[in-house]
Every structure is written in C-alpha cells, then in structure tokens.
Design a protein around this motif. Sequence first.
Motif, mmCIF file in Angstrom:
data_model
loop_
_atom_site.group_PDB
_atom_site.id
_atom_site.type_symbol
_atom_site.label_atom_id
_atom_site.label_comp_id
_atom_site.label_asym_id
_atom_site.label_seq_id
_atom_site.Cartn_x
_atom_site.Cartn_y
_atom_site.Cartn_z
ATOM 1 N N ARG A 313 0.797 -1.265 -0.051
ATOM 2 C CA ARG A 313 0.121 -0.152 -0.103
ATOM 3 C C ARG A 313 0.922 1.123 0.031
ATOM 4 O O ARG A 313 0.556 2.178 -0.612
ATOM 5 N N GLN A 314 2.028 1.225 0.776
ATOM 6 C CA GLN A 314 2.911 2.379 0.795
ATOM 7 C C GLN A 314 3.412 2.587 -0.508
ATOM 8 O O GLN A 314 3.608 3.984 -0.844
ATOM 9 N N VAL A 315 3.760 1.747 -1.241
ATOM 10 C CA VAL A 315 4.660 1.793 -2.679
ATOM 11 C C VAL A 315 3.570 2.231 -3.609
ATOM 12 O O VAL A 315 3.608 3.362 -4.278
ATOM 13 N N LEU A 319 2.858 6.089 -5.758
ATOM 14 C CA LEU A 319 2.775 6.138 -7.210
ATOM 15 C C LEU A 319 1.568 7.133 -7.405
ATOM 16 O O LEU A 319 1.340 7.907 -8.285
ATOM 17 N N LEU A 320 0.436 7.078 -6.735
ATOM 18 C CA LEU A 320 -0.708 7.714 -6.755
ATOM 19 C C LEU A 320 -0.408 9.180 -6.672
ATOM 20 O O LEU A 320 -1.113 10.091 -7.237
ATOM 21 N N SER A 542 11.389 -4.034 -11.117
ATOM 22 C CA SER A 542 11.735 -4.009 -9.580
ATOM 23 C C SER A 542 11.417 -2.574 -8.979
ATOM 24 O O SER A 542 10.944 -2.557 -7.711
ATOM 25 N N GLY A 543 11.481 -1.749 -9.699
ATOM 26 C CA GLY A 543 11.445 -0.282 -9.273
ATOM 27 C C GLY A 543 10.006 0.143 -9.558
ATOM 28 O O GLY A 543 9.480 0.100 -10.830
ATOM 29 N N ALA A 544 9.123 0.516 -8.390
ATOM 30 C CA ALA A 544 7.618 0.882 -8.463
ATOM 31 C C ALA A 544 7.719 2.418 -8.351
ATOM 32 O O ALA A 544 7.360 2.882 -7.422
ATOM 33 N N GLU A 545 8.377 3.093 -9.578
ATOM 34 C CA GLU A 545 8.155 4.620 -9.344
ATOM 35 C C GLU A 545 8.058 5.033 -10.765
ATOM 36 O O GLU A 545 8.506 4.533 -11.689
#
Length: 549
Positions: A313-315, A319-320, A542-545
Amino acid sequence: MSYSTIATTKQLLTSTFGNGLPVPPEVRAQGIHWVEFVSDSTQPLIPIILKAHESFAALKGLEGILAVAVSKERFGHAKDIKATVNCTHAALFPAMNYLSTVDGIPKWDPEMTKKIKIEDSDLNHVYNNVYRRMLTSYYRTKDGRFYHLHASLNATPTFDALGLPPYDEEKNERRAAQEVIERRTLTLTSDELEDMIKKIKQPGSLCQTREEFLASSYGKHVSSRPLFELQQLESTSPPLKLSSQGPNILSGVKILDLTRVIAGPVISRTLAEYGAQVIRVTSHNLPDQAYYAVDFNFGKRTVDLDLKSPEGRQVFENLLEEVDVIVDGYRGGAIARLGYGPHDLLKRFAGKRGFVYVKETCYGEGGEYSDRPGWQQIADSVSGVSWANGKAKGLEEPIAPPFPLADFGAGELGCIATLNALHHRMTKGGSFFTSVSLVKYNDWLFSCGTYPEQLWKSMVDAHGQESRELRRHSGPDDVGLVAINSIQRLNPNLREEPDFMFESGNTPFGVVRTQSPVVRVEPYKTAVQSWLNPPRPAGYDSGAEWVTI
C-alpha cells in the motif's frame, strides 16, 4: 453498386455523434474532418453478419478525432493535425492475439508454453486443466434454453454449486468434459441456473436473442446510454498542463493500470501508443492470464504489489501522488474496498490535483446487472451476439463470434473515453469518472446493422467449409483460429502490408511481432516513437516509481 467498408465506416462514425456522446461541442462539430480513412474493400474481413469490421474502423476514427483534439490543445490549435486510419488494420485490431508471434511462433502453438509461463499466473488451474477449462461453454438446460457458464479465474465455486467435482483428471478430452457438465445442466431450468449463478456471484448468463435483450429492463437501460459514460467529480482542481514540446500526444501523462485479461489492458496499451507512461500493477497472490502479456504489456512497466499489505500500500500510494489516470478493470467495488476508489481519491487529492478514473466492466454502470461479474462470452450471451452469429449460419444454437469483439470494443472505448476525459481536464480542470462496458459495445454493434443478404452469403462462401462447421461447443479460440486462417487465406499478403505489424527484438519473451498502432497522427504518434517499453511479463520491474523522461 459494390459495397464500401469506408463509406459504411463514415456513416457509423457520424451517427455516434448524434447518440448523446459526451464530447466537447467543438469535437462534435469539427471532429469528422480530423480523420481520414484508407484501405477500402468490397468485402469485410471479419466473418460475422454484424458489421464488426466497420465498427472497429469507426471506433479507431473516433480515437483519432479525440487524439487530434488533445493534440490541438497541447501543441496549438493553428496546427493542421489529422489522424489516418487504415480500415483493414482497424478491422483486425480484435484479432491481435491471433496475429502475434514470439520468435516466429504463433501464440496458439504448443511451443509457446516454453516462452510464456502460463502456469505461473494460473493459480486455480483453469487454463492448464481441460475439465475445468471446459466449464466455459454454452450448455443446454431442462427447459430447452442455452446457458453460458464460465470458468472465470477459478472454476471451483461453479463446479461446487453444480454438484460436480472441481477436478476430474479422467475427463482430459474436451467433449467428454463438456458432456459431464451438460448432463448436470440438463437437470436444471435456465431460471434455476441463473439463480444459482447469482447466489454464488460467479459469471454466467442465459443466451438471449436481441429481442429478449431489448425487452428486458437491463437491455432498455443499456440501449438508452451513450457509448461511454462521463461524470465530473469536482471542478476546483486546475487544468492539466502538458509541455508543448511533447514529443508525443500523451508524453508526461502517468497511468496506473489496475486490470487483468483483455479489455482493461487494451485500454492502457492503446494509451501507451501515445507516449503515456504506464505502470501495470498486479499481485502474485491473484490469478491472471500470462498468455496476454505478449500483446497487452507493450509500452508498460509491470510491478508486483500486494495492496492488502502495508508495504504494498505504501508503494502504491507513492505512485498515486503523481498519477493522472487510473484504469480499473476489477470487479465492481474491489478497488474501492481497498480505499482507492474514485471517491477515496477525491478526498486524497482535494486541493492538490485532478485525475481521471476509468472503469471497465462487463455490464456497465447502473442497471440491475451492474454488480455482477462477467467476461466476453457472457456479454455475447446476454446481448444476443451469440444467437445472432448462430442464426446467421442457419443454426438454432448460439455460437461464439470470431475474436473477442466485445473485449476489444470495450478496450477501444476505454481509450477513447480517457482521451476525452483528459481533454476535459486540459480545458476545464477538475476530475472525471468515465466508464465503458462490454455489453454496451455489443449493443452498439447491433445498432450498426447487418450486412445485405447477398454480401453475407458471399462472405460465408469465401470463408469456407471449416467456418460453416463451427458449433456451440466450439470454443472461442477454435472460432478465432478458423477465422484468422480463412482471413489470411483470402488475404495472403496481409502480414506484409506496410505499418501493419510491429517488431520488438529486446523483450524477455524473445522477438515479438504484434499489431502496430492503427491510428496515425503524424508527427505525434507512431509505434516507434510512442511505445516507451517493450512488452514484459507481469511483475517484471523491480522499481515501482515514475521515471523522469
């Protein structure tokens, strides 16, 4: 006088503007002049009596019109920008899965399992188990009707409700498995099956005729609605500002893709053609269909997040903070129950930023079926498409249409609806909710009419004996393969047409060839310029940004 697919396409496109389409007045007034159609033909490609060929060409034309509207707002109204749509390429948009190859191997070839690990996402053994997969079919009932059951992403609840074992390894031949299931459905009336399916909240539908659909309260609701819905959620956030330097129409637009299977991923794949940055969020805890990643993950990065865990949820919430568009293809209310529905985002973004929330469903918003799950085959059954296809072949049984028309139709409508909502954000500011459905595409397809009798007869003759031998027990893939084989036999140079196929050599699967973007808006949109990433499996990155481009 010979038939013209382009003339019919233009008629369909013009008629859509008179059907309550929620587009800006200037688009309604001028849009038809912003698109050019090429590649006329005297015989439509898709072997179905409904005008599917022209419907997709018209929708691609509408996509082009909205893309030009966004272009003018971004790059300057004085620029002479026009969209071009190849009608032949548009007609085969819903056949994309049957055209794609990896290292020259078609997706239906058994060798493809070495390149696409289907079992990795088939958590409930629906697609690698013949008996469970065959739950998805048309079955006779005690009262002489046909009912379409669906294995969905987990066949067990429906097998349990039918009183059948969820697994039967001895029934590893298709017809044997179907016979076991039909022996059970023949002991139940269609009403009893319908009540059962509703109770267990699984997908299924009585196979209706078009007349039955329109006579129902749900059918009346759907037929009264526009092709897509648009609702302004708030009007205080400032307009969306996009750099006039581009380079592409949606460069800088950030999209979160929360979808599975076909219609939803088609929305974001098509938006990715315009240079949007798309991150597809999936979870290894949820079943999916890895088979479609080759086609539908073009242009996207893919991440694995568990939105029920604090870490996931934090990741996701990070993104949101920069998102412009959320595409939601899960069951109604599923994302909202996690706290990320449109009204949750309104509170989160209040006073900060606007957004577009795109909802894709089988049945659509409102109406008595809006909370039911559904798939392509269910939309075809409830709307009358399956019956129309069977009757046109002189049969008294429903038959699956060639290709997942409603899936791709809803996906295309979702792209159009998003472009429209982004245009509203650019010109007026605010936040918007827009929605599309598979059944609405089918309803509109019916409104486009059927082919003249002589033309349809010539199409049936041209597509040959194998097409005439299809029956209700023929699965969607059977029907699709027969159709694509006859289309390629009738059009042997199709794959070699300029700009029809696109090749990506640097993918985790191998060398992927798939259909190129159909709509061309030069110089702001071409396949090479607009897709930011080659396709990859779910959860690959791997990178969620968001990436600075």
